[in-house]
Design a protein around this motif. Structure first.
Motif, PDB file in Angstrom:
ATOM      1  N   LYS A 101      43.572  -8.747  -3.260  1.00 57.94           N
ATOM      2  CA  LYS A 101      42.680  -9.880  -2.967  1.00 57.94           C
ATOM      3  C   LYS A 101      42.184  -9.865  -1.527  1.00 57.94           C
ATOM      4  N   LEU A 102      43.056  -9.551  -0.578  1.00 56.71           N
ATOM      5  CA  LEU A 102      42.658  -9.546   0.824  1.00 56.71           C
ATOM      6  C   LEU A 102      41.628  -8.454   1.097  1.00 56.71           C
ATOM      7  N   GLU A 103      41.851  -7.279   0.537  1.00 50.23           N
ATOM      8  CA  GLU A 103      40.904  -6.181   0.726  1.00 50.23           C
ATOM      9  C   GLU A 103      39.585  -6.478   0.019  1.00 50.23           C
ATOM     10  N   PHE A 104      39.670  -7.135  -1.122  1.00 49.13           N
ATOM     11  CA  PHE A 104      38.462  -7.549  -1.831  1.00 49.13           C
ATOM     12  C   PHE A 104      37.646  -8.513  -0.971  1.00 49.13           C
ATOM     13  N   LEU A 105      38.297  -9.501  -0.379  1.00 44.74           N
ATOM     14  CA  LEU A 105      37.598 -10.529   0.394  1.00 44.74           C
ATOM     15  C   LEU A 105      37.014  -9.947   1.682  1.00 44.74           C
ATOM     16  N   CYS A 106      37.818  -9.181   2.418  1.00 46.05           N
ATOM     17  CA  CYS A 106      37.339  -8.589   3.673  1.00 46.05           C
ATOM     18  C   CYS A 106      36.240  -7.563   3.418  1.00 46.05           C
ATOM     19  N   GLY A 107      36.436  -6.728   2.399  1.00 43.38           N
ATOM     20  CA  GLY A 107      35.426  -5.725   2.069  1.00 43.38           C
ATOM     21  C   GLY A 107      34.128  -6.357   1.609  1.00 43.38           C
ATOM     22  N   SER A 108      34.242  -7.460   0.864  1.00 43.10           N
ATOM     23  CA  SER A 108      33.050  -8.173   0.397  1.00 43.10           C
ATOM     24  C   SER A 108      32.275  -8.750   1.577  1.00 43.10           C
ATOM     25  N   ALA A 109      32.987  -9.398   2.510  1.00 45.84           N
ATOM     26  CA  ALA A 109      32.330 -10.004   3.664  1.00 45.84           C
ATOM     27  C   ALA A 109      31.610  -8.961   4.506  1.00 45.84           C
ATOM     28  N   LEU A 110      32.273  -7.843   4.782  1.00 48.04           N
ATOM     29  CA  LEU A 110      31.675  -6.799   5.615  1.00 48.04           C
ATOM     30  C   LEU A 110      30.527  -6.088   4.896  1.00 48.04           C
TER      31      LEU A 110
END
Length: 238
Positions: free
Chosen positions: A166-175
């Motif tokens: 979930k964290l990688e999904f959220l950070c990757g999505s934002a960037l």
């Protein structure tokens, strides 16, 4: 052939219809927004709670795959301008991606993972790309988000069904979403009415193409690596 197709559709379970809806829904939503923009845009602009209303509606409608992200970006540009508009748009869209992740991961449970178990090569590629955690997964999510051929809602479904961290999904999505959102929001700030045909930018398109090529190159490399690993496992078993 027909039997294979029928069995494949049956194996998809809820994943197939949900993925289809995530691709079709935003397109229908864009048509509705364009047709009704004159009725709600000015009242929203004049409201004292325009930011709160924008965030809640953007969060729900985008998170449920009912409107496209470029609509949110254009509206943010029209309402809030080119300075703060991009920040509002990116916050709303990134939050909506998390809503989608939570929603679709619950609706789909382990259906995609069960399907992958029946496809050894696809399962190995998936685990190499998106289940390794860390920088590799984060980088892949960023590239997928940058690519113009991967729709926002459809990507949410795939990554949620694949149980990406979930964290990688959220950070990757934002960037990954940031360049597109910022450019489209700035384009929207030049508009006085909602026109969803606007917002295209040559630099954005070029960036997307580069991301697509990079994604395909990485997937190709990982596919070969996964195939070699699978062959070695089979050879060791013999």
């Amino acid at each position: 052939m027909i039997i294979k197709i029928r069995n494949f559709i049956r194996d998809l379970g809820n994943f197939g219809p949900i993925l289809l809806f995530s691709v079709v829904g935003p397109g229908v939503g864009a048509i509705v927004l364009s047709a009704t923009g004159s009725q709600w845009l000015d009242p929203l602009r004049d409201s004292s709670f325009s930011l709160l209303i924008f965030f809640i509606l953007g969060l729900v409608l985008t998170g449920c795959s009912l409107i496209p992200t470029h609509a949110v970006s254009l509206v943010a540009g029209i309402l809030f301008g080119s300075f703060v508009g991009p920040a509002y748009a990116l916050t709303t869209i990134t939050s909506a991606s998390l809503v989608s992740y939570v929603l679709f991961s619950r609706l789909l449970d382990d259906e995609l993972l069960s399907l992958l178990e029946k496809k050894p090569r696809a399962n190995m590629i998936y685990r190499e790309l998106l289940k390794s955690h860390g920088l590799k997964t984060l980088s892949m999510v960023i590239l997928i988000r940058l690519s113009p051929v991967m729709p926002f809602a459809g990507t949410n479904v795939l990554l949620a069904a694949g149980k990406v961290n979930k964290l990688e999904f959220l950070c990757g999505s934002a960037l990954g979403l940031a360049p597109r959102v910022i450019l489209v929001t700035i384009a929207g700030s030049q508009l006085s009415t909602l026109d969803l045909s606007q917002g295209a930018d040559r630099s954005l398109f070029t960036l997307g193409i580069i991301a697509t090529i990079a994604s395909l190159a990485i997937i190709g490399h990982v596919s070969k690596k996964a195939l070699r690993k699978m062959v070695n496992i089979e050879a060791a078993a013999e």
